[in-house]
Design a protein around this motif. Structure first.
Motif, PDB file in Angstrom:
ATOM      1  N   SER A  26       0.827  -1.202   0.000  1.00  0.00           N
ATOM      2  CA  SER A  26       0.000   0.000   0.000  1.00  0.00           C
ATOM      3  C   SER A  26       0.859   1.250   0.000  1.00  0.00           C
ATOM      4  O   SER A  26       0.574   2.219  -0.716  1.00  0.00           O
ATOM      5  CB  SER A  26      -0.925   0.005   1.222  1.00  0.00           C
ATOM      6  N   THR A  27       1.933   1.232   0.796  1.00  0.00           N
ATOM      7  CA  THR A  27       2.839   2.378   0.825  1.00  0.00           C
ATOM      8  C   THR A  27       3.502   2.578  -0.531  1.00  0.00           C
ATOM      9  O   THR A  27       3.547   3.691  -1.065  1.00  0.00           O
ATOM     10  CB  THR A  27       3.916   2.182   1.906  1.00  0.00           C
ATOM     11  N   GLY A  28       4.011   1.480  -1.113  1.00  0.00           N
ATOM     12  CA  GLY A  28       4.655   1.582  -2.417  1.00  0.00           C
ATOM     13  C   GLY A  28       3.683   1.974  -3.516  1.00  0.00           C
ATOM     14  O   GLY A  28       3.972   2.839  -4.349  1.00  0.00           O
ATOM     15  N   ALA A  67      12.100   7.890   4.566  1.00  0.00           N
ATOM     16  CA  ALA A  67      11.920   7.500   5.968  1.00  0.00           C
ATOM     17  C   ALA A  67      10.440   7.378   6.304  1.00  0.00           C
ATOM     18  O   ALA A  67      10.023   6.463   7.032  1.00  0.00           O
ATOM     19  CB  ALA A  67      12.592   8.522   6.881  1.00  0.00           C
ATOM     20  N   LEU A  68       9.630   8.290   5.767  1.00  0.00           N
ATOM     21  CA  LEU A  68       8.185   8.226   5.996  1.00  0.00           C
ATOM     22  C   LEU A  68       7.596   6.960   5.374  1.00  0.00           C
ATOM     23  O   LEU A  68       6.723   6.315   5.965  1.00  0.00           O
ATOM     24  CB  LEU A  68       7.515   9.469   5.403  1.00  0.00           C
ATOM     25  N   ALA A  69       8.092   6.589   4.189  1.00  0.00           N
ATOM     26  CA  ALA A  69       7.620   5.373   3.523  1.00  0.00           C
ATOM     27  C   ALA A  69       7.983   4.124   4.316  1.00  0.00           C
ATOM     28  O   ALA A  69       7.266   3.122   4.280  1.00  0.00           O
ATOM     29  CB  ALA A  69       8.207   5.291   2.115  1.00  0.00           C
ATOM     30  N   ILE A  70       9.088   4.164   5.039  1.00  0.00           N
ATOM     31  CA  ILE A  70       9.484   3.042   5.891  1.00  0.00           C
ATOM     32  C   ILE A  70       8.604   2.986   7.137  1.00  0.00           C
ATOM     33  O   ILE A  70       8.156   1.922   7.567  1.00  0.00           O
ATOM     34  CB  ILE A  70      10.966   3.171   6.303  1.00  0.00           C
ATOM     35  N   LYS A  71       8.327   4.151   7.709  1.00  0.00           N
ATOM     36  CA  LYS A  71       7.604   4.226   8.983  1.00  0.00           C
ATOM     37  C   LYS A  71       6.146   3.800   8.865  1.00  0.00           C
ATOM     38  O   LYS A  71       5.629   3.074   9.734  1.00  0.00           O
ATOM     39  CB  LYS A  71       7.671   5.656   9.524  1.00  0.00           C
ATOM     40  N   MET A 131      10.065  12.570  -5.170  1.00  0.00           N
ATOM     41  CA  MET A 131       9.902  12.159  -3.779  1.00  0.00           C
ATOM     42  C   MET A 131       8.995  10.937  -3.672  1.00  0.00           C
ATOM     43  O   MET A 131       9.282   9.981  -2.940  1.00  0.00           O
ATOM     44  CB  MET A 131       9.319  13.318  -2.963  1.00  0.00           C
ATOM     45  N   MET A 132       7.888  10.960  -4.404  1.00  0.00           N
ATOM     46  CA  MET A 132       6.938   9.851  -4.350  1.00  0.00           C
ATOM     47  C   MET A 132       7.514   8.576  -4.967  1.00  0.00           C
ATOM     48  O   MET A 132       7.265   7.470  -4.494  1.00  0.00           O
ATOM     49  CB  MET A 132       5.642  10.238  -5.065  1.00  0.00           C
ATOM     50  N   MET A 133       8.295   8.730  -6.040  1.00  0.00           N
ATOM     51  CA  MET A 133       8.927   7.561  -6.657  1.00  0.00           C
ATOM     52  C   MET A 133       9.913   6.914  -5.696  1.00  0.00           C
ATOM     53  O   MET A 133       9.988   5.684  -5.592  1.00  0.00           O
ATOM     54  CB  MET A 133       9.631   7.972  -7.951  1.00  0.00           C
ATOM     55  N   ALA A 134      10.657   7.749  -4.976  1.00  0.00           N
ATOM     56  CA  ALA A 134      11.592   7.216  -3.980  1.00  0.00           C
ATOM     57  C   ALA A 134      10.831   6.463  -2.896  1.00  0.00           C
ATOM     58  O   ALA A 134      11.227   5.366  -2.476  1.00  0.00           O
ATOM     59  CB  ALA A 134      12.405   8.357  -3.367  1.00  0.00           C
TER      60      ALA A 134
END
Length: 395
Positions: free
Chosen positions: A137-139, A309-313, A252-255
């Motif tokens: 979902s995050t990706g 970092a937000l995508a990881i969290k 940013m979103m692609m990362a």
């Protein structure tokens, strides 16, 4: 192939993220075009959070009692209407109305769609799919957000209003689509609304894990609010044009999408508290980078680090919390947590807007960095075994 509930969940999250993120690259710049100060913008951004805070808990209980499909899709539709009004707005009052509707929409969605999904996936016996889907979902949402950034960049070159109108239309249409493809489910239907809310409050305050989780979220929200208020003017201070913000946002979103997709492969084998602590630490480091950066390249790299970092969290945080909640009041507990965070966010937007107006711009990044470093220590201190025993006692 993913199950039907997982596909619907990703579709809903993708639609909501597209509508939300297509406006993200120009949200603050659009308000600045009306000659609003950082303090005024902070007050405006707090409006949706105040509305969310007021409605979140009762709508969460409504979701558990009256149906999670109805509240989720209704919330997405309200959010879309708010975006349409925002895009057509010309003054402070119109923006207040628009942001109020967006806040109400978020309140209805908050907790409801996650509770709906977890109920459906457990009903068909595929609990093992949950962790993978949270990471996917995050990706997926980041990939959709990257697309939204490209569309925003192109649309903003025509008019700064256009991204809001596109996002609103997408949200309204997808709300209707999801309403017809989602089965309805409930938490419990055997209690009255007020009695159910009262019982949930007792559980909420009686669980040490939930209280610590809220403290952690509130501290992390300092960084999130400051990032929302600052990243656009920060990059523009290095000479980046407003029309290019959409493309930086896409980067940013692609990362974030790449990080989320990679994390989905290992989510079942990671320790969620450790992942949360690491991600929050990286956010703090990103703000230090913003403070000391002296070039556009360094500035972009710092914003990318924060987004990764937000995508990881996000998936680790969601999996960590939902592992301890019961299905019968899941949406209500999630909404209660969201209420606490929304109140904090509303206050932070106001306070940080004033802070930015009176503190040298780059020096201001020290404040969110300190808050995130404290949050890191809190995450490390939250022992998983002790928490599980404590929450089990609430059952």
């Amino acid at each position: 192939m993913l199950s039907k509930p997982s596909r619907i969940y990703l579709l809903f999250e993708g639609a909501f993220n597209f509508a939300d993120k297509i406006i993200a690259p120009i949200f603050v710049v659009f308000l600045q075009s009306f000659s609003l100060t950082p303090a005024q913008i902070g007050v405006l951004l707090s409006v949706s959070n105040w509305v969310t805070a007021f409605l979140d808990f009762p709508t969460g209980a409504l979701s558990d009692l009256k149906g999670r499909k109805l509240t989720s899709t209704g919330g997405l539709f309200l959010f879309g209407i708010g975006l349409l009004i925002y895009g057509l707005g010309k003054n402070f009052t119109t923006f207040v109305v628009a942001l109020s509707l967006m806040g109400a929409g978020f309140a209805f969605v908050s907790g409801s769609i996650t509770a709906w999904y977890l109920h459906e996936i457990k009903r068909i016996g595929l609990k093992s799919e949950i962790h993978r889907v949270f990471s996917l979902s995050t990706g997926f949402s980041s990939a959709i957000s990257a697309l939204a950034g490209v569309v925003a960049g192109i649309a903003a070159s025509v008019s700064l209003r256009l991204p809001f109108l596109i996002g609103g239309a997408v949200a309204c249409v997808m709300a209707a689509v999801c309403f017809f493809v989602m089965p309805e489910n409930y938490g419990t239907q055997n209690k009255k609304h007020l009695a159910f809310m009262s019982d949930t409050i007792k559980t909420f305050w009686g669980a040490p894990f939930i209280r610590k989780y809220v403290y952690l979220q509130v501290l992390a929200e300092v960084g999130f609010c400051y990032f929302i208020l600052s990243w656009q003017p920060y990059l523009m201070s290095f000479g980046l044009k407003a029309s290019s913000l959409g493309f930086v946002f896409t980067l940013m979103m692609m990362a974030g999408a790449i990080v989320g997709l990679l994390l989905s492969r290992y989510m079942n084998h990671t320790n969620n508290p450790t992942v949360v602590a690491l991600s929050v630490l990286l956010m703090g480091i990103a703000f230090i980078g913003m403070c000391v950066g002296r070039s556009l390249t360094a500035a972009v790299l710092s914003t990318l680090l924060y987004q990764c970092a937000l995508a990881i969290k996000m998936p680790a945080h969601a999996a960590w919390l939902n592992g301890f909640l019961k299905d019968e009041n899941r949406a209500t507990i999630l909404s209660a947590i969201s209420t606490c965070v929304s109140v904090s966010t509303a206050l932070f937007f106001i306070g940080l807007g004033v802070w930015m107006q009176h503190v040298p711009f780059k020096a201001g990044f020290i404040l969110p960095a300190v808050a995130l470093f404290i949050a890191t220590l809190l995450a490390i201190s939250m022992d998983r075994t002790e928490i599980r025993v404590t929450v089990s006692e609430q059952d």
